[in-house]
Design a protein around this motif. Structure first.
Motif, PDB file in Angstrom:
ATOM      1  N   TYR A 176       3.279  -8.839  -8.733  1.00 45.08           N
ATOM      2  CA  TYR A 176       3.533  -8.253 -10.067  1.00 45.08           C
ATOM      3  C   TYR A 176       2.842  -8.867 -11.211  1.00 45.08           C
ATOM      4  CZ  TYR A 176       7.859  -6.107  -8.072  1.00 45.08           C
ATOM      5  OH  TYR A 176       8.636  -5.266  -7.299  1.00 45.08           O
ATOM      6  N   PRO A 177       2.111  -7.890 -11.934  1.00 47.39           N
ATOM      7  CA  PRO A 177       1.160  -8.372 -12.917  1.00 47.39           C
ATOM      8  C   PRO A 177       2.040  -8.738 -13.929  1.00 47.39           C
ATOM      9  CG  PRO A 177       0.951  -6.186 -12.815  1.00 47.39           C
ATOM     10  CD  PRO A 177       1.995  -6.579 -11.492  1.00 47.39           C
ATOM     11  N   THR A 178       3.232  -8.205 -14.265  1.00 45.07           N
ATOM     12  CA  THR A 178       3.954  -8.643 -15.316  1.00 45.07           C
ATOM     13  C   THR A 178       5.455  -8.669 -14.870  1.00 45.07           C
ATOM     14  OG1 THR A 178       4.364  -6.212 -16.260  1.00 45.07           O
ATOM     15  CG2 THR A 178       2.689  -7.708 -17.141  1.00 45.07           C
ATOM     16  N   ALA A 179       6.509  -9.250 -15.496  1.00 46.44           N
ATOM     17  CA  ALA A 179       7.890  -9.311 -15.038  1.00 46.44           C
ATOM     18  C   ALA A 179       8.440  -8.145 -14.946  1.00 46.44           C
ATOM     19  CB  ALA A 179       8.506 -10.368 -15.944  1.00 46.44           C
ATOM     20  N   ASP A 180       8.236  -7.054 -15.901  1.00 43.11           N
ATOM     21  CA  ASP A 180       8.736  -5.762 -15.924  1.00 43.11           C
ATOM     22  C   ASP A 180       7.815  -4.784 -15.240  1.00 43.11           C
ATOM     23  OD1 ASP A 180       6.739  -5.915 -17.912  1.00 43.11           O
ATOM     24  OD2 ASP A 180       7.744  -5.004 -19.309  1.00 43.11           O
ATOM     25  N   ALA A 181       6.898  -5.124 -14.495  1.00 46.14           N
ATOM     26  CA  ALA A 181       6.216  -4.052 -13.923  1.00 46.14           C
ATOM     27  C   ALA A 181       6.825  -3.186 -12.759  1.00 46.14           C
ATOM     28  CB  ALA A 181       4.759  -4.598 -13.275  1.00 46.14           C
ATOM     29  N   SER A 182       6.562  -2.002 -12.382  1.00 42.19           N
ATOM     30  CA  SER A 182       7.357  -1.183 -11.588  1.00 42.19           C
ATOM     31  C   SER A 182       6.789  -1.421 -10.174  1.00 42.19           C
ATOM     32  CB  SER A 182       6.961   0.224 -11.742  1.00 42.19           C
ATOM     33  OG  SER A 182       5.912   0.525 -11.437  1.00 42.19           O
ATOM     34  N   LEU A 183       7.724  -1.508  -9.179  1.00 37.21           N
ATOM     35  CA  LEU A 183       7.162  -1.650  -7.856  1.00 37.21           C
ATOM     36  C   LEU A 183       5.944  -0.791  -7.178  1.00 37.21           C
ATOM     37  CD1 LEU A 183       7.773  -2.651  -4.971  1.00 37.21           C
ATOM     38  CD2 LEU A 183       9.067  -0.500  -4.482  1.00 37.21           C
ATOM     39  N   GLU A 184       5.691   0.429  -7.871  1.00 38.95           N
ATOM     40  CA  GLU A 184       4.393   1.082  -7.542  1.00 38.95           C
ATOM     41  C   GLU A 184       3.067   0.251  -8.243  1.00 38.95           C
ATOM     42  OE1 GLU A 184       4.337   3.412  -5.174  1.00 38.95           O
ATOM     43  OE2 GLU A 184       6.122   2.805  -4.854  1.00 38.95           O
ATOM     44  N   THR A 185       3.554  -0.079  -9.409  1.00 41.37           N
ATOM     45  CA  THR A 185       2.279  -0.953 -10.149  1.00 41.37           C
ATOM     46  C   THR A 185       2.018  -2.154  -9.442  1.00 41.37           C
ATOM     47  OG1 THR A 185       2.802  -0.086 -12.062  1.00 41.37           O
ATOM     48  CG2 THR A 185       1.660  -2.110 -12.144  1.00 41.37           C
ATOM     49  N   ALA A 186       3.069  -2.857  -9.079  1.00 37.20           N
ATOM     50  CA  ALA A 186       2.801  -4.120  -8.473  1.00 37.20           C
ATOM     51  C   ALA A 186       2.149  -4.109  -6.941  1.00 37.20           C
ATOM     52  CB  ALA A 186       4.183  -4.793  -8.198  1.00 37.20           C
ATOM     53  N   GLN A 187       2.428  -2.898  -6.185  1.00 36.98           N
ATOM     54  CA  GLN A 187       1.886  -2.715  -4.891  1.00 36.98           C
ATOM     55  C   GLN A 187       0.456  -2.493  -4.860  1.00 36.98           C
ATOM     56  OE1 GLN A 187       2.940  -3.772  -2.291  1.00 36.98           O
ATOM     57  NE2 GLN A 187       5.277  -3.285  -1.767  1.00 36.98           N
ATOM     58  N   ALA A 188       0.215  -1.636  -5.941  1.00 39.59           N
ATOM     59  CA  ALA A 188      -1.159  -1.352  -6.313  1.00 39.59           C
ATOM     60  C   ALA A 188      -1.897  -2.655  -6.729  1.00 39.59           C
ATOM     61  CB  ALA A 188      -1.384  -0.278  -7.413  1.00 39.59           C
ATOM     62  N   HIS A 189      -1.339  -3.506  -7.488  1.00 37.86           N
ATOM     63  CA  HIS A 189      -2.054  -4.564  -8.034  1.00 37.86           C
ATOM     64  C   HIS A 189      -1.928  -5.551  -6.892  1.00 37.86           C
ATOM     65  CE1 HIS A 189      -3.050  -7.546 -11.217  1.00 37.86           C
ATOM     66  NE2 HIS A 189      -2.441  -8.329 -10.454  1.00 37.86           N
ATOM     67  N   LYS A 190      -1.356  -5.592  -5.766  1.00 45.34           N
ATOM     68  CA  LYS A 190      -1.362  -6.472  -4.624  1.00 45.34           C
ATOM     69  C   LYS A 190      -2.820  -6.006  -3.775  1.00 45.34           C
ATOM     70  CE  LYS A 190       0.058  -5.153  -1.058  1.00 45.34           C
ATOM     71  NZ  LYS A 190       1.612  -5.376  -0.736  1.00 45.34           N
ATOM     72  N   PHE A 191      -2.978  -4.840  -3.519  1.00 43.89           N
ATOM     73  CA  PHE A 191      -3.949  -4.097  -2.806  1.00 43.89           C
ATOM     74  C   PHE A 191      -5.329  -4.527  -3.623  1.00 43.89           C
ATOM     75  CE2 PHE A 191      -0.959  -0.836  -1.042  1.00 43.89           C
ATOM     76  CZ  PHE A 191      -1.061  -1.620   0.212  1.00 43.89           C
ATOM     77  N   ASP A 192      -5.212  -4.454  -5.006  1.00 40.08           N
ATOM     78  CA  ASP A 192      -6.345  -4.980  -5.628  1.00 40.08           C
ATOM     79  C   ASP A 192      -6.610  -6.119  -5.686  1.00 40.08           C
ATOM     80  OD1 ASP A 192      -8.052  -3.104  -7.481  1.00 40.08           O
ATOM     81  OD2 ASP A 192      -7.840  -4.687  -8.710  1.00 40.08           O
ATOM     82  N   LEU A 193      -5.814  -6.979  -5.648  1.00 41.72           N
ATOM     83  CA  LEU A 193      -6.005  -8.501  -5.360  1.00 41.72           C
ATOM     84  C   LEU A 193      -6.704  -8.813  -4.462  1.00 41.72           C
ATOM     85  CD1 LEU A 193      -5.436 -11.323  -6.685  1.00 41.72           C
ATOM     86  CD2 LEU A 193      -3.265 -11.257  -5.493  1.00 41.72           C
ATOM     87  N   VAL A 194      -6.191  -8.334  -3.208  1.00 46.25           N
ATOM     88  CA  VAL A 194      -6.794  -8.455  -1.862  1.00 46.25           C
ATOM     89  C   VAL A 194      -8.285  -7.853  -1.843  1.00 46.25           C
ATOM     90  CG1 VAL A 194      -6.660  -7.899   0.734  1.00 46.25           C
ATOM     91  CG2 VAL A 194      -4.613  -8.361  -0.598  1.00 46.25           C
ATOM     92  N   CYS A 195      -8.468  -6.911  -2.517  1.00 48.95           N
ATOM     93  CA  CYS A 195      -9.687  -6.288  -2.640  1.00 48.95           C
ATOM     94  C   CYS A 195     -10.750  -7.398  -3.370  1.00 48.95           C
ATOM     95  CB  CYS A 195     -10.025  -4.940  -3.076  1.00 48.95           C
ATOM     96  SG  CYS A 195      -9.301  -3.515  -2.143  1.00 48.95           S
ATOM     97  N   ARG A 196     -10.207  -8.054  -4.232  1.00 48.68           N
ATOM     98  CA  ARG A 196     -11.144  -8.770  -5.159  1.00 48.68           C
ATOM     99  C   ARG A 196     -11.400 -10.236  -4.613  1.00 48.68           C
ATOM    100  NH1 ARG A 196      -8.065 -10.134  -9.658  1.00 48.68           N
ATOM    101  NH2 ARG A 196      -6.275  -8.639  -9.534  1.00 48.68           N
ATOM    102  N   LYS A 197     -10.537 -10.607  -3.661  1.00 52.83           N
ATOM    103  CA  LYS A 197     -10.526 -11.874  -3.053  1.00 52.83           C
ATOM    104  C   LYS A 197     -11.544 -11.585  -1.820  1.00 52.83           C
ATOM    105  CE  LYS A 197      -6.004 -14.150  -4.032  1.00 52.83           C
ATOM    106  NZ  LYS A 197      -4.656 -14.428  -3.457  1.00 52.83           N
TER     107      LYS A 197
END
Length: 424
Positions: free
Chosen positions: A168-189
């Motif tokens: 979750y990039p922010t506490a109020d982010a949606s599940l869909e936003t948080a899942q996309a952010h997770k995949f993006d975090l993996v890609c950057r790492k």
């Protein structure tokens, strides 16, 4: 409702001594007796003598799970709220004393009772025999959990069809936003760049390979032991116009023949590998990578390296047959000893609590449709599984780690930034 005979001892007496005064929990019995606080907003009710048979024939979490899955134990106030009150009691009190009293009060129910059909190990034994984590047994175990129906998973997971911890990039982010952010975090790492080749083992419904291809320009291969997942993912890849860069195979990761990948992502697969197989697992993944290639291993872990790897009777029989969890130290050691230099570790425990809360909300919202698709017993099983998992992450009973390793060159170079900052 059945009533006790005049002069007989109420069944709730078996529970009364186990619930400390002031505990906001009501336990109602089919004989009309109540233990705990009758006005409590949360509690559970044993609705029939068969509930006692389940509790007495398999004391502990397995008996409680069987009673709940079959509907002979009902909760009020929500499963998460009930478990939140009960877990501290289960950790500190001698529930065997209550079982002993129940046996005295209701000995006629101390007899074997058939487990509900949702219980998995007997099904697995009918399908395949052999050692844990043999190829045939792994395939049967994965099918038992993942090949329910894609429609059921859509109802629970939402549009992303991502069945792993979101970020979750922010506490109020949606599940869909948080899942996309997770995949993006993996890609950057993983340091993905256009033209690179990515291998995603245990790719699920294809979320990672599609995100990496669409946003980072890589060519990606995803493999999964679930036939249902592979079929669904291929359709989504085609619909997104990514068939020239993304391939999803119904395949055991051990049967991938290609080598020279720039990166490997393993998101939620280690839990199915088994502790004794971790060295071979990481050696295999290292053999798939070019020099300086990176592995991002994302998995659930124990909070220490001294706990049992086994999941417990409810999870093993109803959720993840043959699943195992290790401490992050064990996983890091296996990576270090089998081809990788560890470069970064991150614990996303709180993020998994939020992810599971979102899945619980989806299941509640889509309860009727889920029952129509998968059956009431299966949906009850999932409700218990998701809520208890949510609590485990919230209370630090489990952790979720992303561990980044790199395959070093013979001269020791690793081709990493001096101080990468991926952020959340």
């Amino acid at each position: 409702m059945l009533r006790r005979e005049p002069g007989s001892r109420p069944l709730a007496a078996a529970f009364e001594g186990l619930i400390p005064p002031g505990t906001p929990l009501a336990v109602k019995l089919y004989d009309g007796s109540v233990a705990g606080d009758p006005a409590a907003p949360v509690g559970f009710e044993l609705t029939s003598p068969k509930a006692l048979s389940y509790l007495l024939s398999a004391p502990g979490e397995l008996g409680l799970a069987r009673a709940y899955v079959t509907g002979h134990l009902r909760v009020t106030g929500g499963i998460h709220a009930v478990l939140e009150v009960m877990l501290p009691l289960l950790e500190t009190l001698r529930w065997q004393d209550g079982i002993r009293l129940l046996r005295e009060l209701a000995p006629q129910y101390l007899r074997p009772v058939s487990p509900p059909p949702e219980e998995l190990p007997s099904k697995l034994r009918r399908v395949v025999s052999g050692l844990r984590h043999s190829r045939r047994r792994d395939e049967a175990a994965i099918a038992a959990h993942y090949d329910v129906s894609n429609r059921f998973y859509e109802l629970v997971l939402g549009p992303s069809m991502a069945y792993t911890c979101a970020c979750y990039p922010t506490a109020d982010a949606s599940l869909e936003t948080a899942q996309a952010h997770k995949f993006d975090l993996v890609c950057r790492k993983l340091g993905l760049e256009p033209g690179m080749r990515l291998l995603d083992v245990g790719c699920g419904w294809g979320g990672m390979v599609m995100h990496a291809a669409e946003h980072y320009g890589v060519t990606a291969l995803g493999v999964t032991l679930s036939r249902e997942q592979a079929q669904w993912a291929r359709k989504q890849v085609a619909a997104a116009g990514l068939t020239d860069r993304v391939e999803v195979r119904h395949l055991d990761y051990r049967d991938v023949t290609e080598t020279g990948f720039d990166a490997v992502s393993s998101i939620g697969l280690t839990e199915h590998i088994g502790a004794r197989n971790l060295p071979a697992y990481f050696r295999f993944l290292a053999s798939k990578l070019r020099v300086h290639g990176r592995l991002l291993n994302h998995c659930i872990t124990r909070t220490t390296t001294t706990e049992s790897h086994r999941l417990g009777p409810f999870f093993e029989r109803y959720v993840f047959p043959d699943g195992e969890l290790e401490g992050i130290g064990e996983i890091a050691s296996a990576m270090q000893d089998n081809g990788f230099e560890i470069r970064h570790d991150e614990n996303l425990r709180e993020h998994y609590g939020k992810t599971l809360a979102a899945w619980c909300a989806n299941l509640d919202e889509n309860w009727d449709a889920a029952v129509e698709d998968a059956g009431l017993g299966r949906v009850r099983t999932w409700a218990l599984y998701l809520a208890s998992s949510q609590l485990a992450f919230e209370r630090h009973g489990l952790e979720l780690h992303q561990l980044l390793g790199v395959k070093p060159a013979p001269d020791g170079t690793a081709n990493m930034n001096l101080r990468p900052d991926w952020g959340l």
